[in-house]
Each structure stands twice: as structure tokens, then as C-alpha cells.
Design a protein around this motif. Structure first.
Motif, PDB file in Angstrom:
ATOM      1  N   LEU A 154       0.817  -1.213   0.000  1.00 40.01           N
ATOM      2  CA  LEU A 154       0.000   0.000   0.000  1.00 40.01           C
ATOM      3  C   LEU A 154       0.851   1.263   0.000  1.00 40.01           C
ATOM      4  N   HIS A 155       2.098   1.147  -0.456  1.00 40.84           N
ATOM      5  CA  HIS A 155       2.980   2.307  -0.484  1.00 40.84           C
ATOM      6  C   HIS A 155       2.483   3.372  -1.473  1.00 40.84           C
ATOM      7  N   TYR A 156       3.016   4.559  -1.275  1.00 46.33           N
ATOM      8  CA  TYR A 156       2.642   5.711  -2.099  1.00 46.33           C
ATOM      9  C   TYR A 156       3.075   5.487  -3.547  1.00 46.33           C
ATOM     10  N   SER A 157       2.203   5.880  -4.475  1.00 40.81           N
ATOM     11  CA  SER A 157       2.520   5.755  -5.901  1.00 40.81           C
ATOM     12  C   SER A 157       2.076   7.019  -6.620  1.00 40.81           C
ATOM     13  N   GLY A 158       2.710   7.314  -7.736  1.00 40.55           N
ATOM     14  CA  GLY A 158       2.376   8.499  -8.508  1.00 40.55           C
ATOM     15  C   GLY A 158       2.979   9.753  -7.922  1.00 40.55           C
ATOM     16  N   ASN A 159       2.684  10.906  -8.540  1.00 45.96           N
ATOM     17  CA  ASN A 159       3.203  12.192  -8.090  1.00 45.96           C
ATOM     18  C   ASN A 159       4.723  12.165  -7.999  1.00 45.96           C
ATOM     19  N   PHE A 160       5.352  11.388  -8.897  1.00 52.06           N
ATOM     20  CA  PHE A 160       6.805  11.240  -9.015  1.00 52.06           C
ATOM     21  C   PHE A 160       7.429  10.355  -7.942  1.00 52.06           C
ATOM     22  N   TYR A 161       6.641   9.878  -6.977  1.00 53.28           N
ATOM     23  CA  TYR A 161       7.209   9.021  -5.940  1.00 53.28           C
ATOM     24  C   TYR A 161       7.404   7.602  -6.463  1.00 53.28           C
ATOM     25  N   ARG A 162       8.461   6.947  -5.974  1.00 53.65           N
ATOM     26  CA  ARG A 162       8.799   5.620  -6.459  1.00 53.65           C
ATOM     27  C   ARG A 162       8.698   4.558  -5.362  1.00 53.65           C
ATOM     28  N   SER A 163       8.106   4.882  -4.221  1.00 57.52           N
ATOM     29  CA  SER A 163       8.134   3.924  -3.109  1.00 57.52           C
ATOM     30  C   SER A 163       7.388   2.634  -3.429  1.00 57.52           C
ATOM     31  N   LEU A 164       6.301   2.703  -4.219  1.00 61.99           N
ATOM     32  CA  LEU A 164       5.561   1.487  -4.538  1.00 61.99           C
ATOM     33  C   LEU A 164       6.375   0.563  -5.425  1.00 61.99           C
ATOM     34  N   ASP A 165       6.962   1.099  -6.508  1.00 58.73           N
ATOM     35  CA  ASP A 165       7.711   0.207  -7.404  1.00 58.73           C
ATOM     36  C   ASP A 165       9.009  -0.267  -6.759  1.00 58.73           C
ATOM     37  N   LEU A 166       9.645   0.591  -5.950  1.00 62.18           N
ATOM     38  CA  LEU A 166      10.887   0.196  -5.291  1.00 62.18           C
ATOM     39  C   LEU A 166      10.649  -0.929  -4.289  1.00 62.18           C
ATOM     40  N   SER A 167       9.668  -0.758  -3.415  1.00 61.05           N
ATOM     41  CA  SER A 167       9.400  -1.784  -2.401  1.00 61.05           C
ATOM     42  C   SER A 167       8.882  -3.064  -3.038  1.00 61.05           C
ATOM     43  N   THR A 168       8.083  -2.925  -4.102  1.00 63.46           N
ATOM     44  CA  THR A 168       7.568  -4.118  -4.779  1.00 63.46           C
ATOM     45  C   THR A 168       8.704  -4.936  -5.389  1.00 63.46           C
ATOM     46  N   SER A 169       9.594  -4.283  -6.124  1.00 57.37           N
ATOM     47  CA  SER A 169      10.652  -5.025  -6.810  1.00 57.37           C
ATOM     48  C   SER A 169      11.608  -5.691  -5.825  1.00 57.37           C
ATOM     49  N   THR A 170      11.954  -4.999  -4.728  1.00 62.31           N
ATOM     50  CA  THR A 170      12.879  -5.616  -3.773  1.00 62.31           C
ATOM     51  C   THR A 170      12.223  -6.805  -3.075  1.00 62.31           C
ATOM     52  N   MET A 171      10.928  -6.708  -2.747  1.00 64.78           N
ATOM     53  CA  MET A 171      10.260  -7.842  -2.106  1.00 64.78           C
ATOM     54  C   MET A 171      10.080  -9.012  -3.069  1.00 64.78           C
ATOM     55  N   GLU A 172       9.863  -8.697  -4.344  1.00 63.08           N
ATOM     56  CA  GLU A 172       9.796  -9.770  -5.345  1.00 63.08           C
ATOM     57  C   GLU A 172      11.155 -10.439  -5.507  1.00 63.08           C
ATOM     58  N   LEU A 173      12.213  -9.638  -5.536  1.00 65.30           N
ATOM     59  CA  LEU A 173      13.559 -10.200  -5.646  1.00 65.30           C
ATOM     60  C   LEU A 173      13.935 -10.999  -4.405  1.00 65.30           C
ATOM     61  N   ALA A 174      13.274 -10.705  -3.287  1.00 66.18           N
ATOM     62  CA  ALA A 174      13.503 -11.480  -2.066  1.00 66.18           C
ATOM     63  C   ALA A 174      12.725 -12.791  -2.070  1.00 66.18           C
ATOM     64  N   GLY A 175      11.786 -12.927  -3.009  1.00 66.33           N
ATOM     65  CA  GLY A 175      11.055 -14.183  -3.139  1.00 66.33           C
ATOM     66  C   GLY A 175       9.572 -14.093  -2.872  1.00 66.33           C
ATOM     67  N   GLY A 176       9.056 -12.900  -2.536  1.00 70.02           N
ATOM     68  CA  GLY A 176       7.643 -12.764  -2.240  1.00 70.02           C
ATOM     69  C   GLY A 176       6.790 -12.543  -3.480  1.00 70.02           C
ATOM     70  N   SER A 177       5.483 -12.734  -3.336  1.00 71.49           N
ATOM     71  CA  SER A 177       4.506 -12.437  -4.387  1.00 71.49           C
ATOM     72  C   SER A 177       3.733 -11.200  -3.947  1.00 71.49           C
ATOM     73  N   VAL A 178       3.741 -10.152  -4.781  1.00 67.47           N
ATOM     74  CA  VAL A 178       3.286  -8.838  -4.335  1.00 67.47           C
ATOM     75  C   VAL A 178       2.089  -8.343  -5.137  1.00 67.47           C
ATOM     76  N   LEU A 179       1.079  -7.870  -4.420  1.00 68.33           N
ATOM     77  CA  LEU A 179      -0.055  -7.170  -5.020  1.00 68.33           C
ATOM     78  C   LEU A 179       0.192  -5.675  -4.865  1.00 68.33           C
ATOM     79  N   CYS A 180       0.260  -4.948  -5.989  1.00 67.57           N
ATOM     80  CA  CYS A 180       0.552  -3.508  -5.947  1.00 67.57           C
ATOM     81  C   CYS A 180      -0.736  -2.721  -5.744  1.00 67.57           C
TER      82      CYS A 180
END
Length: 469
Positions: free
Chosen positions: A130-156
Motif C-alpha cells: 500500500l505504499h505511495y505511488s504516482g506524483n513522481f514518488y517511487r516507493s511502490l515500485d521500489l518496495s515491490t521489486s525488492t520484495m519480489e527479488l527477495a522471493g515474495g509475491s506482491v499485489l501492488c
């Protein structure tokens, strides 16, 4: 491209980079960087012991120039991951920090491995992000990709996903892991708390990952009262540094210091970040090149000064982060969680938070005082005096309200009207429909509405009335 770089290579590039060299117009290109690698730092630039501090103001003056320069020789604008920083600047567009795209991807891979090693993300985890997305912020895509690379399955899901939809997703997809900034997690918990117990009992949240601000023990206790016996995790990073440290709150290290509730123990890889502590008696915003006596030893709290060992094209060397913390070895209990060959590279950073002399934090964002002052004195705003008051939100346990009191010039002659100014404030404080009720702009007719110091009668610019949580 490597995940970590030798410090000599980083210093060699930094020596001819405009972040550190006022005679350099543009950053070096890839051929120039390749020619510098493998050389001793003293052959090209300054030695480590004499390297000066890098401060936000100077850094972003250079970045502003480089971002606006479309010359074909300007390598700064090429093939970059764009992150924003400078919360509360009040400018029409946010300040940007650009990182080489490949370096950024490799840093995310390394962060994913650290998350996995710290037992934060496991292959069976389903995460609602549920991280912030849009308005130039990257927290949603950053946290999603790192958790996916850690092995999790992520709903954005993102921060605008209605709470009702979030609950439906948790039930439909058997979500066991929530990830977001602390304020959004508390808002979601308030919604879940009001649900019928028959529905609430169907949620099975076992893990929560929070970012942006601390998760104090009362807040943890509240979230556990809503979701059950969850484990808490956090990640440390910024636009300049990227993500680089992980906290598993079940792994609280035992040190000789008091068990401070406001601190969090993060684990980081010393190959990714060189962390130094500057004496708390020093002013990191005005100190020239530090001397040996200005640095603190292990176990002593200081201003954190960071050198990224994952960024070569646009190096980050001795950057004053604005945080206060202390370094410690891993406790035996924490060290036992890792393979022997990895333990030697890991260290504990006890983070106490931001240096309150230079910034304040609200709803997960840091606001630099000098940037706030610049914003409030924009000519078209017509603000003659202002005061910021933070207080507990009576309607939402664990949340904060911000009241901005202003004395203004008369409207007209280029001065914004109230509606126009409120729109600017809405953008400056990143308000959403979830948070706008926690912000209040108060327009005063005279100075009587301001709180003043008893000794001098001056208007107190910033007042923090929040209870310690």
C-alpha cells in the motif's frame, strides 16, 4: 555491472565529478570511468582522510543545474533511475536524484537478498503493498521489486486503493503480509478495527513492513490488537542512497545503551555502505572537512555520514544524511541467523531518527526547515509570519495532525487568494483523501494567535505537542 565497488574507484570518479569538483562541468562518461578504475585514489583525487562532507544544499544546487542542461555532453541525464527527494520544498516540481539504471537494479537485487537473509520475505509470502505511488514518488515500485527479488509475491495496491478493496484483496488472495508507510498502515488498521468481528477474524496477517517513520511500541501494540501477533520489519533508504538496510524487530540487539523506544536496529552489509558517525557536538551543516577527532567510535551516537559503495557513476561520498545513530557488532543471537560466510560482512546500525535541529517529520515525510522557510516566503504567498504545530490526532490513535498558522498580506497585487494558497499547501504537504483531515491551515488577523516564547516573546516557528509514543 558489479553490486559493490572498491572505495578507491568511487573516490577516483568523485574527484572529477561536479558533485565534488566545482571545475567539472559534467560527470565523466563510461570510458573515463573505465580508465579510472583500479587506480589508487591518491593518484587521481584526494585521500579518504581529507575528503570533505557532502551536504544536501550544495548537492542539489549542482543537480538542479545538471537536470536543466540538455547538452549532449551532459551524462547526468542519461540512462538513469529517477528518484525524488527534498520533501516540503514547495517548488512546482520536486528535486531529483539520478542513479545509473544498472546500478539501481543491482542495488535492488542486493537489497532483496538482504531482506531474504533477515527472514523478512519468504517464498510463501503474499504481500499487499500500500505504499505511495504516482506524483513522481517511487516507493511502490521500489518496495515491490525488492520484495519480489527477495522471493515474495506482491499485489501492488498503492496508497489510493480504498480500504474496502484492500480487505477484499486480503481475503481473496490470502494475503499474509502488509507493506506501507506507518501512517497508511495505521489508517488501514482503523478501518479494519471497525469491521464486524466475523469478517475481521478471516484476515490472517502475520507480517507488517513499515517505512518512512518509526513504529513505536504503542503503535505496534495497537496494530497487534487489530491484526493479531504480527512480526514487524522495516527498510532504510532515501532518494540519494537507495535502500540499504533492513530491520527485523524480533531481532532487537542487546547493547550497553538504554533500551530506547525511539531507536531501531537495522542490519546492513558493510560492502554496500560505509557508515561514519560525526560527533553530536559538531554542526554537520557548517563544519569544513572533519578532522580525526570529529568522528565517534563504535557504540557512540553521532550524525550519520554515508558513502555508498553501490554507486559509481554518480558517487555519494561522505553525505550528511540528517540522521543520528550508532554502530554495533551483531549480537550473538542475531549473528546466529546468518550463514558464517555472510556474518563477517554485516553490522548493526542503531538508528535514532532525524536530527531535529534541521527537520521535522509528519505522516512519513521529512520536511527540512530551510526548505519550509523558503516555501513560506514565496512572494506570491504573502506570508508575513507562520507557525507549525504538530499534535496528536484525537480521532485516530497513533496519528498526528499538522496545523499551519499564517499571518498574510492583503490579497491582490500578485498575492494568491485563500483558495489558491490552500491548493498550493495541498500539494506541498502531499495531502490525499486519506490524510487531508489531518491538516489544518489557520489564517490569522494579527500576532495574537501565535504561541510565543516566554523569555523573548518571539513567535515559535515549530511546536511539537505530540505525546511520546
Amino acid at each position: 555491472m558489479a553490486s559493490y565497488y572498491p572505495i578507491d574507484d568511487i573516490l577516483n570518479v568523485a574527484a572529477i565529478h561536479p558533485f565534488y569538483n566545482s571545475n567539472a562541468t559534467y560527470p565523466p562518461d563510461q570510458d573515463a570511468i573505465a580508465s579510472l578504475r583500479g587506480q589508487a585514489a591518491r593518484q587521481v583525487g584526494k585521500s579518504w582522510s581529507s575528503w570533505p562532507l557532502l551536504r544536501k544544499d550544495g548537492l542539489y544546487r549542482t543537480i538542479e543545474r545538471l537536470c536543466a542542461d540538455e547538452s549532449v555532453d551532459n551524462t547526468y541525464r542519461r540512462s538513469s533511475y529517477v528518484s525524488i527527494t527534498g520533501g516540503g520544498s514547495g517548488t512546482s516540481l520536486p528535486m531529483l536524484f539520478l542513479t545509473d539504471s544498472e546500478e539501481n537494479f543491482n542495488q535492488r537485487i542486493a537489497m532483496g537478498k538482504l531482506m531474504k537473509a533477515c527472514k523478512m520475505v519468504e517464498p510463501s509470502d503474499w504481500v499487499l503493498n500500500l505504499h505511495y505511488s504516482g506524483n513522481f514518488y517511487r516507493s511502490l515500485d521500489l518496495s515491490t521489486s525488492t520484495m519480489e527479488l527477495a522471493g515474495g509475491s506482491v499485489l501492488c495496491g498503492g496508497h489510493l486503493l480504498p480500504h474496502e478493496k484492500s480487505v477484499e484483496a486480503c481475503l481473496q488472495y490470502r494475503v499474509n503480509f502488509l507493506a506501507s508507510d506507518t501512517a497508511s498502515l495505521l489508517n488501514f488498521a482503523h478501518h479494519v478495527e471497525a469491521l464486524p468481528s466475523s469478517l475481521r477474524s478471516q484476515l490472517h496477517i502475520a507480517k507488517i513492513m513499515y517505512t518512512s517513520e518509526t513504529m513505536s511500541r504503542p503503535k505496534q501494540d495497537y496494530l497487534r490488537s487489530v491484526f493479531g501477533p504480527v512480526s514487524f520489519f522495516s527498510c532504510l533508504g532515501a532518494g540519494e542512497t537507495g535502500p540499504w538496510a533492513v530491520a527485523n524487530l524480533d531481532w532487537r540487539s542487546n547493547t550497553d545503551e538504554d533500551d530506547a523506544e525511539d531507536s531501531v536496529d537495522f542490519v546492513f552489509d558493510k560492502r554496500s555502505m560505509l557508515v561514519e558517525g560525526l560527533s553530536l557536538s559538531a554542526d554537520p551543516q557548517s563544519l569544513p572537512s572533519p578532522q580525526d577527532g570529529d568522528w565517534v567510535s563504535e557504540g557512540v551516537a553521532g550524525h550519520l555520514v554515508l558513502t555508498s559503495l553501490q554507486r559509481l557513476r554518480n558517487p555519494l561520498v561522505r553525505y550528511v544524511s540528517g540522521d543520528v545513530g550508532s554502530l554495533h557488532p551483531l549480537s550473538p543471537e542475531v549473528a546466529a541467523q546468518f550463514p558464517v560466510d555472510r556474518v563477517e560482512h554485516l553490522q548493526t546500525l542503531r538508528l535514532y531518527g532525524r536530527d531535529k535541529r534541521f527537520s521535522f517529520k509528519w505522516l512519513g515525510d521529512y520536511y527540512e526547515f530551510h526548505q519550509m522557510d523558503k516555501m513560506m516566503h514565496s512572494p506570491e504567498w504573502g506570508v508575513l509570519q507562520y507557525q507549525i504545530i504538530l499534535a496528536d490526532d484525537a480521532a485516530k490513535e497513533g496519528s498526528d495532525c499538522l496545523e499551519l498558522r499564517m499571518l498574510r498580506r492583503a490579497e491582490g497585487h500578485g498575492i494568491l487568494n485563500v483558495a489558491e494558497l490552500e491548493e498550493r499547501l495541498h500539494d506541498a504537504f502531499y495531502l490525499t483523501h486519506h490524510t487531508e483531515t489531518q491538516f489544518r491551515a489557520v489564517f490569522l488577523n494579527d500576532l495574537d494567535g501565535f504561541q510565543r516564547s516566554q523569555s523573548s516573546g518571539k513567535v515559535i516557528r515549530f511546536i511539537d505537542k505530540r505525546r511520546k509514543k
